[in-house]
Each structure stands twice: as structure tokens, then as C-alpha cells.
Write an enzyme that holds these catalytic residues in place. Structure first.
Site, PDB file in Angstrom:
ATOM      1  N   GLU A 185       0.875  -1.165   0.000  1.00 31.86           N
ATOM      2  CA  GLU A 185       0.000   0.000   0.000  1.00 31.86           C
ATOM      3  C   GLU A 185       0.919   1.223   0.000  1.00 31.86           C
ATOM      4  O   GLU A 185       1.799   1.314   0.863  1.00 31.86           O
ATOM      5  CB  GLU A 185      -0.876  -0.014   1.266  1.00 31.86           C
ATOM      6  CG  GLU A 185      -1.865   1.120   1.232  1.00 31.86           C
ATOM      7  CD  GLU A 185      -2.704   1.256   2.500  1.00 31.86           C
ATOM      8  OE1 GLU A 185      -2.623   0.382   3.380  1.00 31.86           O
ATOM      9  OE2 GLU A 185      -3.425   2.270   2.584  1.00 31.86           O
TER      10      GLU A 185
ATOM     11  N   ARG B  54       5.317 -12.619   9.695  1.00 30.80           N
ATOM     12  CA  ARG B  54       6.026 -11.391   9.356  1.00 30.80           C
ATOM     13  C   ARG B  54       7.329 -11.287  10.123  1.00 30.80           C
ATOM     14  O   ARG B  54       7.510 -11.907  11.178  1.00 30.80           O
ATOM     15  CB  ARG B  54       5.165 -10.161   9.579  1.00 30.80           C
ATOM     16  CG  ARG B  54       4.680  -9.934  10.991  1.00 30.80           C
ATOM     17  CD  ARG B  54       4.009  -8.556  11.131  1.00 30.80           C
ATOM     18  NE  ARG B  54       2.992  -8.314  10.117  1.00 30.80           N
ATOM     19  CZ  ARG B  54       2.914  -7.176   9.400  1.00 30.80           C
ATOM     20  NH1 ARG B  54       3.757  -6.197   9.559  1.00 30.80           N
ATOM     21  NH2 ARG B  54       1.944  -7.021   8.527  1.00 30.80           N
TER      22      ARG B  54
ATOM     23  N   LYS C  29       4.456   0.942   9.373  1.00 30.70           N
ATOM     24  CA  LYS C  29       4.608   2.190   8.629  1.00 30.70           C
ATOM     25  C   LYS C  29       4.003   3.364   9.388  1.00 30.70           C
ATOM     26  O   LYS C  29       4.509   4.476   9.310  1.00 30.70           O
ATOM     27  CB  LYS C  29       3.944   2.050   7.251  1.00 30.70           C
ATOM     28  CG  LYS C  29       4.848   1.371   6.247  1.00 30.70           C
ATOM     29  CD  LYS C  29       4.199   1.301   4.869  1.00 30.70           C
ATOM     30  CE  LYS C  29       3.176   0.202   4.807  1.00 30.70           C
ATOM     31  NZ  LYS C  29       2.624  -0.019   3.467  1.00 30.70           N
TER      32      LYS C  29
END
Ligand code: ATP
Ligand code: MG
Length: 567
Positions: free
Chosen positions: A43, A270, A280
């Protein structure tokens, strides 16, 4: 001098993982006409970090291993947080890591018309409805995993009413939050994501690609799986938190499918790193509030930060390979990342001498106007890198810490009446310590053994210490930035009631602006790698000017934290 990036896809990872086994099984079963097609779907709401690098290496690595393809797809469904700057940085970072999506660059937003048409199809089939309730009410009605949700009073609107309302939402007739479109699935499903999820919302924001064309935007969950489907993705690799979304993605695809092809979603854990925050949102906070100098601050775990710090694409790819791919959530020690870059730089970095905390040495028996050229090895690990000239003269700088006025017996560096070797040069002996009026040592007076050039003393006496140095009149004055970890806590965002910023290390950046480097560095360009002998690996920072070169320390030569922890 720095290894140049050729943009061809980097070597495939060597380590086998559970995803290979699943793909092997699909191939053996003859699925997808034997195609393997993955994608990396960021994204564009921030810069990529080292966790994304793991995903990039994995997705592109799978395509290489199986002779398949990887798309780059921007999941740009949320206009309020996304920017073109991020899109560009992401493309730069993926290329820098050594991967190439060729002509397969996609944007979820390119599919807005198709997604909208699909939403209309769902309405027509009685599988979606417009809900007038606000987000809070909808969320309250969702129930809990143990308790079924409550059906919305708007759930049984007629197809005609829903079509009309959705059309008017699309035309911009309603305000944000006034209405949403929901899939009509099952308010009692044990999977919360199946309880009539919102699929479209009203947003009056400008989109970085579609401008003001749209007043309604699809939710991420309503776009992601369909984009995979339309792009012909065979293996949709994502992180574990999406496992519970899988039934919903499958439900949408089932409504859409026109053959037996469907992307197979595979989840992996992850990457989490000690002493690091990775989300982020938190990284953006550090940038916006000026806790760091920008997304590419060398202390940031972003790919651009690591690049500026002096990491190489190879070191990051090796790291990704080494940590492997599993389904178990865990924490990776950041020193493993540091080890990877040290290991690679050892092989490729040009050696030079650089004095970071200078002490002047005058060699009193060396003629004042004399200069000599000594010869030094560029990289003992790689003979093909050759040798270089190092100028020598009567005044040199050595490291303050290489001299002690009252040294213990085991101090093998310089002290009064002691002798050391200047690396690649002569033996020198300290005869006199010059101090200023405050008693601070400002200069040493030494004599050299003219017969000791190239290694041996003239009379066979043994000298243990070797120190690095730089000829004063030839030295390049530079700024050197030393970095420490950005956080003092192993898991800065792992504390329930304490903000992660409370753990910021006030000493994460130390700027030295009186450093002297060998003239060889004049040939350097930003991002070129060096080993300053005994001091660590460094690279030239883009802030450098011809008047003042700037160097970042990538890592010290050894893992100082491991040492500190052993003590
Ligand atoms: P963050 O939570 O850090 O903002 P994200 O998952 O929201 O990350 P996306 O841009 O949606 O970021 O991620 C793009 C791809 O990178 C996704 O497939 C995601 O699964 C993967 N990814 C993100 N963070 C990590 C991580 N720490 N380790 C491995 N893969 C990751
Ligand atoms: Mg995300």
C-alpha cells in the site's frame, strides 16, 4: 567502486521452505496450467521497510525458482493516506534490491471500474445492501466471536432500492459516513470477517491516480483478492494476520469465478526485529515529528534508510534467505542483519585509513619537506582489488585512543618511550608529550626508524602494536556520523501502557566533524563502501560536498552489543 546494480532479478533464495512444498504439490496436481505467478502488493502509504524486503525476496524468489512471474501491485484503495512520493520510493527500493517486475506494474485503482461493477453485480444478486447506519453502530452489531451479530434493519432492502442508493452514493449525493455498502453474508458466522463486511464507503478525497473521479472507494478486503484474480496470480503470499480473511476473499472469488482457477493464498509470519519498530504508521510518526531526519535516515529500518546507512542489496537478500520463511511468529535479533552486512562488506569494501578522533604526531627526525608514497592493500579478502598509494610525511594524525600517557603493560599502542608501527609505514617511538595550558595533550613528538619501512625493525626488535594514521598535509577533513540503535528496548512497541517513543535512544546519532581520511576517499561517490581500518564499515553520505565529505558508519567491525551483553 560500489557494486553496481544491474536490475536483473537477483539470485533465487537457496533455502527450502514450506511454501515450496505447497507450490510443488500444486504443480504436481497440474493446477493453473503449471504457471507460478506471485505479486508484491504494497500500500503506498509510506516507505518500505526491512519486513517488506522479506516479502519482496520471497515473492520474486518464488517466481525465479519456478520460472514464473511476479507483479508489482500498488494496493491503493485508501486515497486519504496514499501519495505518489511513496509509489516512487517503493519502485526505487524494489529495483535496488535487485528485482524486476518488467511490464507488470499494476494499481488496484486501475480496477475501480471493475470493482464497482462487481459490487453492482452483488447487489443485483441480492448479496449486497446499502446500510444507513454509522460505523460505530455497525461495529457494535458485529457481536463477538462467541456471540452472533445483530442484523442491520437495512439488511433486507429491495434490490431496486439498493441499486438506486449505491448509484447515488457513487454520484456523490451523500456525505462521508452517511451510507456504506455491505456484503450480505452471515451475521452469525464464527468468522467475524464474514459478518456482512463493509465493501464500499463514501470518501470525498482526491486519489493519487484517479483524482476526483470517485466518491466511493472499495475496502482493502474487497479489492485485494479480486485484483489477485484478475491478474492471474496463482500464489498469493501474505502475512499471518490475513489467514482469517481468507474465507472472505474466497467468498468474493466464488461469486466472480468463471473457471476453476482461483489464487491460492498462503500465509507466512512477518519479520519482527529486536530494537526496531516496523509498522509504517509508527515510522511515519518518527518522520513527521522529526525524531529522525526523514524516511531515509540511516537509523530507520526502511530500505532507503538501510541503503543510506551502507547496506548492500546482497546483504539484505542474504539476510532474508537466512531468516527463512515459517508460520511461527517470532522476533529476529537485529544483530543477524548487522552480521549480514558486515559479512558482505568484508568481501567488497575498499580499505582506507581514517582517523576519527585525531591526535597530531610530529616525526622530528623526518625531513620537513619530504614526502613518500607507501603502498597499501585495498582488500585483503580480494586480491583483484589491488593496491593503492598512501602518502606519508613528517606530520601524521593517529587516533587519540591509540595513545596513553600512563599505559598499563598490556596496552600495545603508543605511550611515552614506547614504539608502534604505523600501518604500511614505519616504526615510531614517542619521545615527548606536548600539552596546552590546561594540561590537555595536543601533540606527540616521535622519531621514526628509517630502516623499518615495509615491516621489520632495523635490528630485529619486536614491536607488537600497529596503529592506523593519516598524513596531516594530505588528509581529507570529513564529517563522520556514528549510529547506535534507535531504541534502547528490545521490543519498543511491545509495552502495553508505554509509547514506543519513550524508548528512543538519545545517543543514536553522534556526529564527529574533525575526522581525517586518506586522500584516496576523494575518488568516492555517494553510497560507496569503505572499511576504515580498525574503525568499521562506512559509506559516503549523499550530504557530502567537495568541501566536506560525509561518511556514515554502517556497522563497527565487531558486534559491540554482543560483547557488552557477555560482560
Ligand atoms: P505495516 O504494518 O508495516 O504498515 P503492511 O502490511 O500494512 O505493513 P503493506 O504495504 O500492506 O504493509 O505490505 C505489503 C506486503 O508486505 C504485504 O504482502 C505484507 O504482508 C508484507 N509485509 C509487511 N510487513 C511485513 C513484515 N514485517 N514481514 C514480512 N512481510 C511484510
Ligand atoms: Mg497494510
Amino acid at each position: 567502486m560500489a557494486e553496481k546494480n544491474t536490475n536483473t532479478n537477483a539470485e533465487a533464495p537457496k533455502r527450502a521452505n514450506f511454501i515450496h512444498a505447497q507450490i510443488d504439490a500444486d504443480l504436481a496436481a497440474g493446477k493453473n496450467d503449471n504457471r507460478v505467478h506471485t505479486r508484491f502488493p504494497p500500500e503506498p502509504n509510506g516507505y518500505l521497510h526491512i519486513g517488506h524486503a522479506k516479502s519482496i525476496c520471497l515473492n520474486f524468489g518464488l517466481a525465479q525458482k519456478y520460472g514464473g512471474k511476479t507483479n508489482l501491485r500498488f494496493d491503493d484503495t485508501n486515497p486519504s493516506k496514499e501519495e505518489t512520493e511513496y509509489v516512487e520510493s517503493i519502485m526505487e527500493d524494489v529495483r535496488w534490491l535487485g528485482f524486476d517486475w518488467e511490464d507488470r506494474l499494476y494499481y488496484a485503482s486501475d480496477n475501480f471500474p471493475k470493482l464497482h461493477a462487481f459490487a453492482v453485480q452483488l447487489i443485483e444478486e441480492g448479496k449486497a445492501y446499502v446500510d444507513d447506519q454509522n460505523a460505530e453502530t455497525i461495529s457494535e452489531q458485529k457481536g463477538t466471536p462467541q456471540k452472533p451479530g445483530t442484523e442491520s434493519p437495512f439488511r433486507n432492502r429491495s434490490v431496486q432500492t439498493n441499486l438506486d442508493l449505491f448509484e447515488r452514493m457513487t454520484m456523490g449525493e451523500f456525505n462521508e459516513g452517511e451510507k456504506v455498502l455491505r456484503a450480505k453474508i452471515d451475521m452469525a458466522s464464527p468468522n467475524m470477517h464474514m459478518r456482512d463486511p463493509i465493501i464500499y464507503r463514501i470518501m470525498k478525497a482526491e486519489h493519487h491516480r484517479t483524482g476526483n473521479n470517485w466518491c466511493v472507494y472499495p475496502m482493502y478486503d474487497f479489492a485485494h483478492g479480486q485484483c489477485d484474480y484478475w491478474e492471474g496470480i496463482t500464489h498469493s503470499i501474505c502475512t499471518l494476520e490475513f489467514e482469517v480473511h481468507r474465507p472472505l476473499y474466497d467468498w468474493f472469488i466464488t461469486q466472480l469465478m468463471d473457471s476453476d482457477y482461483r489464487p491460492r493464498q498462503i500465509e507466512f509470519s512477518r519479520l519482527n526485529l529486536t530494537y526496531t519498530v516496523m509498522s509504517k504508521r509508527k515510522l511515519l510518526e518518527l518522520v513527521k515529528d522529526n525524531h529522525v531526519r526523514g524516511w531515509d535516515d540511516p537509523r530507520m529500518p526502511t530500505i532507503s534508510g538501510l541503503r543510506r546507512r551502507g547496506y548492500t542489496p546482497e546483504s539484505i537478500r542474504n539476510f532474508s534467505d537466512k531468516i527463512g520463511v515459517t508460520k511461527v511468529d517470532g522476533m529476529t535479533d537485529v544483530s543477524l542483519l548487522e552480521f549480514s552486512v558486515r559479512d558482505h562488506l568484508n568481501k567488497i569494501a575498499q580499505r582506507v585509513m581514517g582517523v576519527l578522533d585525531p591526535l597530531k604526531v610530529v616525526i622530528t627526525n623526518y625531513p620537513e619537506d619530504k614526502e613518500e608514497i607507501l603502498s597499501a592493500v585495498n582488500n585483503p579478502e580480494d586480491e583483484s582489488m589491488g593496491r593503492r598509494d598512501v602518502p606519508f610525511s613528517r606530520e601524521v594524525y593517529i587516533e587519540q585512543s591509540d595513545f596513553m600517557e600512563d599505559p598499563p603493560r598490556k596496552f600495545f599502542r603508543l605511550g611515552p618511550d614506547r614504539e608502534v608501527r604505523l600501518r604500511y609505514g614505519y616504526l615510531i617511538k614517542c619521545n615527548e608529550v606536548i600539552k596546552d595550558e590546561n594540561g590537555k595533550i595536543v601533540e606527540l613528538h616521535c622519531t621514526y626508524d628509517p630502516e623499518s619501512k615495509g615491516g621489520k625493525s632495523s635490528d630485529g626488535r619486536k614491536v607488537k602494536g600497529v596503529v592506523h594514521w593519516v598524513s596531516a598535509k594530505h588528509a581529507v577533513k570529513s564529517e563522520v556520523r556514528l549510529y547506535d540503535r534507535l531504541f534502547t528496548d528490545e521490543e519498543p512497541d511491545g509495552h502495553k501502557d508505554v509509547d514506543f517513543k519513550e524508548f528512543m535512544n538519545p545517543e543514536s546519532l553522534k556526529v564527529l566533524n574533525n575526522c581525517y581520511l586518506e586522500p584516496f576517499v576523494k575518488t568516492a561517490e555517494p553510497l560507496d563502501h569503505f572499511q576504515f581500518e580498525r574503525m568499521g564499515y562506512f559509506n559516503m553520505d549523499p550530504d557530502s560536498t567537495p568541501e566536506l565529505p560525509v561518511f556514515n558508519r554502517t556497522v563497527p567491525l565487531r558486534d559491540s552489543w554482543a560483547k557488552a551483553q557477555k560482560k
